[in-house]
Design a protein around this motif. Structure first.
Motif, short mmCIF file in Angstrom:
data_model
loop_
_atom_site.label_atom_id
_atom_site.label_comp_id
_atom_site.label_asym_id
_atom_site.label_seq_id
_atom_site.Cartn_x
_atom_site.Cartn_y
_atom_site.Cartn_z
N SER A 95 -1.89 -4.39 -15.17
CA SER A 95 -0.47 -3.65 -15.09
C SER A 95 -0.69 -2.41 -15.26
O SER A 95 0.09 -1.69 -14.57
N LEU A 96 -1.72 -2.04 -15.83
CA LEU A 96 -1.90 -0.32 -15.98
C LEU A 96 -2.36 -0.04 -14.76
O LEU A 96 -2.26 1.21 -14.26
N ILE A 113 7.80 -16.58 -20.79
CA ILE A 113 8.47 -15.65 -20.79
C ILE A 113 8.42 -14.47 -21.82
O ILE A 113 8.13 -13.44 -21.93
N TYR A 157 5.20 -12.38 -21.89
CA TYR A 157 5.21 -11.38 -20.80
C TYR A 157 6.10 -10.36 -21.33
O TYR A 157 5.78 -9.04 -21.08
N GLU A 158 7.16 -10.65 -22.29
CA GLU A 158 7.91 -9.79 -22.72
C GLU A 158 7.29 -8.81 -23.80
O GLU A 158 7.45 -7.68 -23.83
N LEU A 208 4.44 -7.79 -23.25
CA LEU A 208 3.50 -6.94 -22.62
C LEU A 208 4.58 -6.15 -21.78
O LEU A 208 3.87 -5.04 -21.04
N GLY A 209 5.77 -6.05 -22.06
CA GLY A 209 6.60 -5.02 -21.42
C GLY A 209 7.42 -5.43 -20.22
O GLY A 209 8.46 -4.64 -19.55
N TYR A 210 7.18 -6.84 -19.68
CA TYR A 210 8.08 -7.33 -18.85
C TYR A 210 9.37 -7.70 -19.01
O TYR A 210 9.63 -8.23 -20.27
N LYS A 211 10.42 -7.72 -18.30
CA LYS A 211 11.80 -8.04 -18.70
C LYS A 211 12.47 -8.95 -17.58
O LYS A 211 12.11 -8.93 -16.33
N ASN A 271 11.38 -17.86 -13.01
CA ASN A 271 11.74 -16.75 -13.58
C ASN A 271 10.94 -15.56 -12.96
O ASN A 271 9.64 -15.78 -12.80
N MET A 317 10.21 -11.76 -13.38
CA MET A 317 10.30 -10.58 -14.29
C MET A 317 9.66 -9.45 -13.83
O MET A 317 8.87 -9.45 -12.70
N ASN A 318 10.10 -8.35 -14.20
CA ASN A 318 9.77 -7.01 -13.81
C ASN A 318 9.29 -6.00 -14.95
O ASN A 318 9.74 -5.98 -16.03
N MET A 319 8.61 -5.03 -14.48
CA MET A 319 8.05 -4.09 -15.25
C MET A 319 8.27 -2.80 -14.41
O MET A 319 7.78 -2.56 -13.34
N TYR A 349 7.82 1.36 -14.02
CA TYR A 349 7.03 2.36 -14.75
C TYR A 349 7.47 3.64 -14.86
O TYR A 349 7.00 4.52 -15.69
#
Lengths: 199, 199
Positions: A152-153, A172, A175-176, A178-181, B188, B190-192, B194
């Motif tokens: 992700s980084l 879900i 992953y939340e 870790l910053g996923y929505k 599902n 999901m998105n992050m 940046y």
């Protein structure tokens, strides 16, 4: 023939899918993920563990056996593995990242970042998280979190404006953290399958 | 400089992102989508309409203006467009497909198929549907259905084992009529993100 050629080419065998130096630039303090104790891609918590790009030689380090803990892989020959590795590297945009237990020369975790080139948003880049797997005999070492945060980084480091994933209901919450929505009204993953899988 | 070079190179301007012949092989009877009247990529219902791969010259046929009906595009110069086109073609796996109104030389619909190379499932290929847009002054011509079915059949033709998409709640029913499914317990997206988008 392909097997012999690669078996004899030590230099080629250690070839990385992408430059390993990029992983040193990742700033784990930028991730909302909480690690206890603190670990990162360069300091994964044990001196016998290393986080790095996939190598051509990983056919012999159990990469495909690791993936088979996630889903069906099939009988992939060394030549097939080698050809796919070459094609991914030629295409660019494939960042298969692994964790190795260097005591036994086996891979124990993996995740793939793929980067899609777009025209929208000023010719932007979009990352995707794919094929996350951790050997479950290594529980308690935060390896799932470690490998997902690493890629992700990496997506951010490589200039992606967002990173996406599809997941099962039960993942879900993970992953939340870790910053996923889930974006309201826009979080549906749909699929069309073309053939009954034979594998 | 880039602009002049391309402006003078007629042969290069007509360059396709992928071979247009593939579209002739698509069998629309294989799609669960129902068209009234029956249309297809080779016979889109009007003699002034053509379904084809993106061309390098489509910068001058309103491709980016069409995309801006979908989302923010930004001010993309001809050189930026040209560079992205070149990179997509070099990478492979990018199948941006468009509908042109040949009476006015303008694009009126577009959808992108991207193909991801995998190791799982016997070194399989996975398709993704991205950036679907139709000019809404052409309502009633089934163009949304036409462009999505075109790239969905294209994914199958190119050997993908499945095709995936993320969509808003209000589009679920539309995609279901074309054969896409929400898979129970596993649908599902999901998105992050940046950075705050500036565009």
């Amino acid at each position: 023939m392909g097997m012999e050629k690669n078996g004899n080419a030590e230099g080629k065998l250690s070839e990385y899918l992408y430059p390993p130096e990029i992983l040193k630039r990742l700033d784990f303090s930028k991730s909302p993920a909480k690690f206890h104790p603190k670990i990162s891609a360069v300091d994964p918590g044990e001196d016998w563990m290393v986080v790095r790009p996939l190598q051509r030689s990983d056919y012999d380090k159990g990469f495909l056996q690791l993936l088979s803990q996630l889903t069906s892989v099939g009988n992939i020959t060394r030549k097939q593995y080698d050809d796919r590795f070459t094609k991914m590297k030629h295409s660019g945009g494939y960042y298969v990242t692994v964790i190795e237990d260097t005591r036994i020369n086996k891979l124990i975790g993996a995740a793939t970042l793929t980067i899609e080139q777009k025209f929208i948003h000023n010719c932007s880049l979009r990352g995707r998280l794919e094929d996350v797997v951790v050997n479950d005999t290594y529980r308690g070492k935060q390896l799932g979190k470690l490998i997902v945060v690493t890629v992700s980084l990496l997506a951010q480091e490589l200039g992606c404006y967002k990173m996406s994933l599809d997941c099962k209901d039960k993942l879900i919450k993970f992953y939340e953290t870790l910053g996923y929505k889930m974006e309201p009204g826009n979080s549906n993953a749909m699929n069309m399958r073309y053939v009954k899988p034979l594998y």
